[in-house]
Structures are given as structure tokens and as C-alpha cells.
Motif scaffolding. Structure first.
Motif, PDB file in Angstrom:
ATOM      1  N   MET A 284       0.821  -1.301  -0.059  1.00  0.00           N
ATOM      2  CA  MET A 284       0.075  -0.030  -0.050  1.00  0.00           C
ATOM      3  C   MET A 284       1.017   1.182   0.038  1.00  0.00           C
ATOM      4  O   MET A 284       0.601   2.154  -0.886  1.00  0.00           O
ATOM      5  N   LEU A 285       1.925   1.288   0.810  1.00  0.00           N
ATOM      6  CA  LEU A 285       2.658   2.495   1.063  1.00  0.00           C
ATOM      7  C   LEU A 285       3.521   2.658  -0.152  1.00  0.00           C
ATOM      8  O   LEU A 285       3.956   3.737  -0.675  1.00  0.00           O
ATOM      9  N   VAL A 286       4.353   1.769  -0.395  1.00  0.00           N
ATOM     10  CA  VAL A 286       5.231   1.921  -1.548  1.00  0.00           C
ATOM     11  C   VAL A 286       4.719   2.258  -2.968  1.00  0.00           C
ATOM     12  O   VAL A 286       5.109   2.983  -3.656  1.00  0.00           O
ATOM     13  N   GLY A 287       3.699   1.729  -3.028  1.00  0.00           N
ATOM     14  CA  GLY A 287       2.601   1.994  -4.515  1.00  0.00           C
ATOM     15  C   GLY A 287       2.285   3.494  -4.276  1.00  0.00           C
ATOM     16  O   GLY A 287       2.393   4.284  -5.056  1.00  0.00           O
ATOM     17  N   ALA A 288       1.466   3.937  -2.918  1.00  0.00           N
ATOM     18  CA  ALA A 288       1.162   5.211  -3.016  1.00  0.00           C
ATOM     19  C   ALA A 288       2.344   6.376  -3.091  1.00  0.00           C
ATOM     20  O   ALA A 288       2.166   7.495  -3.825  1.00  0.00           O
ATOM     21  N   ILE A 384     -13.972   7.793  -2.245  1.00  0.00           N
ATOM     22  CA  ILE A 384     -15.021   8.919  -1.676  1.00  0.00           C
ATOM     23  C   ILE A 384     -16.419   8.217  -1.688  1.00  0.00           C
ATOM     24  O   ILE A 384     -16.751   7.656  -2.889  1.00  0.00           O
ATOM     25  N   PRO A 385     -17.154   8.709  -0.874  1.00  0.00           N
ATOM     26  CA  PRO A 385     -18.731   8.028  -0.728  1.00  0.00           C
ATOM     27  C   PRO A 385     -19.531   8.743  -1.905  1.00  0.00           C
ATOM     28  O   PRO A 385     -19.035   9.839  -2.005  1.00  0.00           O
ATOM     29  N   PRO A 386     -20.306   8.071  -2.422  1.00  0.00           N
ATOM     30  CA  PRO A 386     -20.807   6.839  -1.996  1.00  0.00           C
ATOM     31  C   PRO A 386     -20.427   5.575  -3.434  1.00  0.00           C
ATOM     32  O   PRO A 386     -21.214   4.949  -3.811  1.00  0.00           O
ATOM     33  N   THR A 387     -19.086   5.596  -3.764  1.00  0.00           N
ATOM     34  CA  THR A 387     -18.592   4.919  -4.663  1.00  0.00           C
ATOM     35  C   THR A 387     -18.429   3.524  -4.438  1.00  0.00           C
ATOM     36  O   THR A 387     -18.252   3.437  -3.140  1.00  0.00           O
ATOM     37  N   ALA A 417      -3.158   5.203   2.957  1.00  0.00           N
ATOM     38  CA  ALA A 417      -2.857   4.987   1.518  1.00  0.00           C
ATOM     39  C   ALA A 417      -4.181   5.492   0.799  1.00  0.00           C
ATOM     40  O   ALA A 417      -3.893   6.045  -0.367  1.00  0.00           O
ATOM     41  N   SER A 418      -5.296   5.451   1.233  1.00  0.00           N
ATOM     42  CA  SER A 418      -6.301   6.157   0.578  1.00  0.00           C
ATOM     43  C   SER A 418      -6.155   7.713   0.440  1.00  0.00           C
ATOM     44  O   SER A 418      -6.549   8.217  -0.852  1.00  0.00           O
ATOM     45  N   LEU A 419      -5.763   8.378   1.380  1.00  0.00           N
ATOM     46  CA  LEU A 419      -5.581   9.731   1.367  1.00  0.00           C
ATOM     47  C   LEU A 419      -4.411   9.977   0.505  1.00  0.00           C
ATOM     48  O   LEU A 419      -4.522  11.097  -0.434  1.00  0.00           O
ATOM     49  N   LEU A 420      -3.303   9.145   0.328  1.00  0.00           N
ATOM     50  CA  LEU A 420      -2.331   9.621  -0.421  1.00  0.00           C
ATOM     51  C   LEU A 420      -2.566   9.103  -1.935  1.00  0.00           C
ATOM     52  O   LEU A 420      -2.365   9.783  -2.876  1.00  0.00           O
TER      53      LEU A 420
END
Length: 510
Positions: A284-288, A384-387, A417-420
Motif C-alpha cells: 500500500m505505502l510503496v505504491g502510493a 470517496i462516498p458513495p462510490t 494509503a487512500s488519502l495518498l
């Protein structure tokens, strides 16, 4: 139903043969390819409904009963991913057909693209449906052989170099896979997955752990798990637009499916898997963070692809029904959203003539429809909601919250990771769609389909991209029934008996 389950594999193969025979007729190739994939999508939908209502559907090929013969098995997991994957292949094929018509004319046929595309689809179907380990190896080889041709068509020096990396790593992983299959057979005397699920437990613990780690490495390469991901950011960005979208949508997810199937069916666990939790955090982190460092749009998307493989790994690492359900739901979402973003990237590149973000700008004014096509999957990938991305991530977070302290920490990394991801995609939006429009760059290499620098983009290419967005939106609309399917699939994977009984019978086939 036992006959129908073979059709997702046989129909694309037969269509590939027809495409070769009729290689002088572009219209025949296009009609056959689209029609066959549409039929396979319907069949996949039927298999999903039947598997959900009656349990796994099994076909014993050649009349030989398992575990001796080859079995094809469609349960909730395989049927769901087969359906979503086929819809993606259908949309990408429509996009690719219209791109070729726009660039080369309506009468331009291909002796390689359509046959190889359909053979890759057959390999994907076989990977999802096969019930034994050796046939899974054959399915991967079928996919990879076709992908070798697709990634190196109409190439310049840059794409050949990238293709060499892809081919070399793929051949290495195939060699490791074949070695693992041989060791499994030597230790157990079988390669049937249902039979292996009973025999693996009879081995000494050290032997079982070695086999589990070998398969983790093999499928980790194919799924681009960090630190085995190095080949992907150098390969996918240099493929032609539709091919990159197809690879991004399918190939890594097939690798993850194989990992999910084998680790749950053969090496069941009663607690979260610490090693996989660590790998999910690294992925997650390396990719982001890798995505944030990119100026190349396709490389940025490739690193985000790697990052979100870590999300699915987290669901598997939790190793309970809720985690597996979230992983399946996220895989279905990920197949559609990454393919969509790579198609949108192809549309952006056609208008700007470059993949460099700092050389773009102002597309929100000159191409507002394209801005919408990028915004929807970008918000979906960020969760992001509601996706659909939000629905899938919520399922993963709920599973992690109830699985203990370490999974809860990893769930926090998932949010980071979502925020990144959101930050990386906002940077793309600002650089590509805001500011003053810039004139398209001239085509640096006429043989390279990536940098065409032309605004010629027909409606079907937009429609195919919009169709994938519609599939993603359908995941949200039908989130309730879909979550019910994945929840029961998670229970079945943890119990293992529904799959084993369907293949071997209630008495274990003895």
C-alpha cells in the motif's frame, strides 16, 4: 450447467481460430470478438446466479471424475470475478476496435491482435474456473503467451525494452510455478485443489509451510506484491492504451485470485497472517508514495495499481469470512476502476500527445466530457462516498476492526494509503484539467501508438469508457445483493467443505 461452464474457455478459443482464418476480413474479426465476449458475459452471469442459489457448479472434463480428471469449478468467487472481468474485456475490445478504425481505417484487419486478445480472455476464464493446480499453470501460460504478443505489437525501441522486462519476469515466475507444482505433486500425489486441501494437512508442518511460501512468491510476482512489483511500473506504461487497460484490469487480479484460492483452500488459518499483513502495508505505502513521485501519467496509475493490490492483500491477511468478503468485493471494484483509468489515460494522451503531466493543462475547457470520465473513476479509486471504492474499503475496514490489534493498525495504514491516492489523483486533475489549454505535442514516433498527439477520438471510444464507469456504478447500486454474495463466499472459503464436496462428493470422492 456442466456443459455451460466450459463455454467461457472454449468460445474465445474458437473465436480466436475464426479470427485467424478470417484475418482478411476486419468486420468478421470485430463481430466475432464482440459477440463471443458478450455471450461469455451472459454465461458468467448465469453461473453466478446458479452458484449463489445451488452451490458450486462442476464439470468433469473427458468423463474422468476428480481427483484423477480435470475439473472446472464455478463457485461464487470465480463466477463473480469471471463476470466482472468479461465485462471489462468486452468494453476494452470495443475501445480498441474503434481506436484502430479511427487511426488506420475501417478495413484494416489484424492477424495478431484479435486472436491473441481472445486467447488471453480464454486464459483468464480458465484461471478462474480450473479446479487443479497444473491447469492453473496452463491458464497462466496461455495468458502470458498472448500478452507477450499484445505488449510488443507495433513497437519502438522503448517498448521492446519494457517488453523484455515483462517477458523475463514472467518466464521466471512460470519456472517457479512449474517447480512448485512438481513439488506439490511429489509431496501429495495429486494436483487437484479439492484433493490437495485434504492431503496438504497430512504433510509435516515444515513441508506445508515451504509449499505455501513458494506459491506466495509465484503469485506475489504475478499480482505485483511489494517487493516483487518492480516489473510492473516499467511494463504497463509502455503498452498500447487498450492493452495497458486490459493488463491493469485483469492480470494482477488473476494473480491475486490464485493466491486467494490456494491459500484459503490448501493452507487454511485460524488467525490473521502476520507475514501477509506486513506485505500488505509495504504494498500500500510503496505504491502510493511511488505514485506521488511520478510525472508520467501511466506510471502514476501503475504505482496506484500496485498500492491497491495491498488493499486486497489486507482482506486475505485478516483470514476470516469478513476479510475475504471485503477482498473479493475490492477485487471486483479494482478490475473495473483501473481499466477505466487507463482507458481515460489513453484518451488524454490522444489529445495532448504526451504522458508528462507538466506538459498538459486546460482539458476541462477543451474536453469537459473527458474530465467527467476521469473524475468518476478517480473518486472511486480514492474511496470517496458513495462510490464502489468506498463500499469495498468500508468492508475491509470493518473486517480489520474486529480482527485484533495488528490488523487494526494495518486498517489505519489503509486509510493513509487512500488519502495518498486521493492526493495523487488531485495532482493529476490540477495538472491535466486546470490551467490554460496547451497545444498538442507533435508525434515523436509515428510507430508508437502511445504518443499520437491528435484530437481524433470517436464516440464509441468514449462510450466504451463510459460503459466501464456504468459497471462500477452498478456495484454501488447492487451493493446489498453483491455484499451478500461475497459474504457467503467468504464463509465458504473459510469452511472449504462446499468446494470440496462439490468436486469430490460428500465422501471426499473415495
Amino acid at each position: 450447467m456442466t456443459t455451460i461452464i466450459t463455454l467461457p474457455v472454449l468460445l474465445p478459443m474458437l473465436a480466436a481460430a475464426v479470427s485467424v482464418i478470417g484475418s482478411r476480413s476486419a468486420a468478421l474479426q470485430r463481430v466475432v470478438g464482440v459477440a463471443v465476449l458478450a455471450v461469455v458475459a451472459v454465461i458468467a452471469g448465469v453461473l453466478l446466479v446458479v452458484a449463489d442459489e445451488r452451490g458450486p457448479v462442476v464439470a468433469e472434463l473427458g468423463g474422468w471424475a476428480a481427483p484423477v480428471g480435470i475439473a472446472l469449478v464455478a463457485d461464487r468467487l470465480s463466477a463473480l470475478l469471471l463476470l466482472v472481468s468479461t465485462l471489462v474485456t468486452l468494453a476494452v475490445l470495443v475501445y480498441a476496435i474503434d481506436q484502430r478504425i479511427t487511426d488506420y481505417g475501417r478495413r484494416t484487419a489484424s492477424t495478431t491482435f484479435h486472436p491473441m486478445y481472445l486467447m488471453l480472455c480464454a486464459g483468464v476464464s480458465l484461471a478462474y474456473l480450473t479446479g487443479d493446480l497444473f491447469t492453473l499453470f496452463v491458464a497462466f501460460e496461455l495468458m502470458l503467451t498472448a500478452s507477450y504478443v499484445l505488449i510488443t505489437r507495433r513497437t519502438g525501441a522503448r517498448r521492446i525494452r519494457a517488453g523484455m522486462t515483462y517477458v523475463t519476469v514472467s518466464l521466471l515466475s512460470s519456472l517457479l510455478f512449474l517447480t512448485a507444482v512438481a513439488l506439490v505433486y511429489a509431496a501429495t500425489g495429486t494436483v487437484n485443489l479439492a484433493d490437495l486441501s485434504e492431503r496438504i494437512g497430512m504433510l509435516q508442518p515444515g513441508v506445508g509451510q515451504v509449499l505455501a511460501l513458494m506459491l506466495l512468491v509465484v503469485f506475489g510476482i504475478k499480482a505485483a506484491i511489494v517487493p516483487l512489483h518492480f516489473w510492473l511500473p516499467d511494463s504497463y506504461p509502455n503498452a498500447p492504451g487498450p492493452v495497458a487497460a486490459l493488463f491493469a484490469g485483469l492480470l494482477t487480479k488473476v494473480g491475486f485470485y490464485a493466491l486467494l484460492r490456494t491459500e484459503t483452500l490448501l493452507f487454511g488459518r485460524d488467525a490473521p497472517w502476520t507475514l501477509l499483513l506486513v506485505l500488505s502495508v509495504a504494498t500500500m505505502l510503496v505504491g502510493a508514495l511511488g505514485a506521488l513521485a511520478q510525472n508520467d501519467l501511466n506510471r502514476l496509475l501503475s504505482f496506484l495499481l500496485v498500492s491497491h493490490i495491498g488493499f486486497m492483500l489486507f482482506g486475505l491477511a485478516v483470514f476470516d469470512a469478513a476479510g475475504l468478503s471485503g477482498a473479493m468485493l475490492y477485487a471486483a471494484h479494482h478490475i473495473t476502476v483501473l481499466a477505466t483509468l487507463f482507458l481515460v489515460s489513453g484518451l488524454i494522451t490522444r489529445r495532448t500527445g504526451t504522458v508528462a503531466l507538466d506538459e498538459m493543462g486546460g482539458l476541462a475547457r477543451s474536453a469537459p466530457g473527458l474530465a467527467v470520465l476521469f473524475a468518476v473513476p478517480a473518486l472511486t479509486l480514492a474511496g470517496i462516498p458513495p462510490t464502489a471504492g468506498f463500499v469495498a474499503k468500508l468492508a475491509l475496514l470493518e473486517a480489520g476492526a474486529g480482527a485484533g490489534p495488528f490488523p487494526q493498525v494495518v486498517a489505519g495504514v489503509l486509510i493513509l494509503a487512500s488519502l495518498l491516492t486521493l492526493y495523487a489523483l488531485v495532482r493529476v486533475w490540477v495538472r491535466v484539467f486546470w490551467g490554460k489549454p496547451k497545444p498538442p505535442r507533435p508525434d515523436d514516433d509515428p510507430t508508437d501508438e502511445v504518443l499520437v498527439g491528435t484530437a481524433r477520438t470517436s464516440a464509441p471510444m468514449y462510450a466504451a469508457t463510459g460503459g466501464l464507469i456504468a459497471v462500477s456504478l452498478a456495484i454501488v447500486v447492487f451493493a446489498g445483493p453483491l455484499t451478500a454474495v461475497t459474504a457467503q463466499a467468504g464463509v465458504d472459503l473459510m469452511e472449504r467443505t462446499p468446494y470440496i464436496d462439490a468436486v469430490l462428493g460428500p465422501q471426499g470422492g473415495r
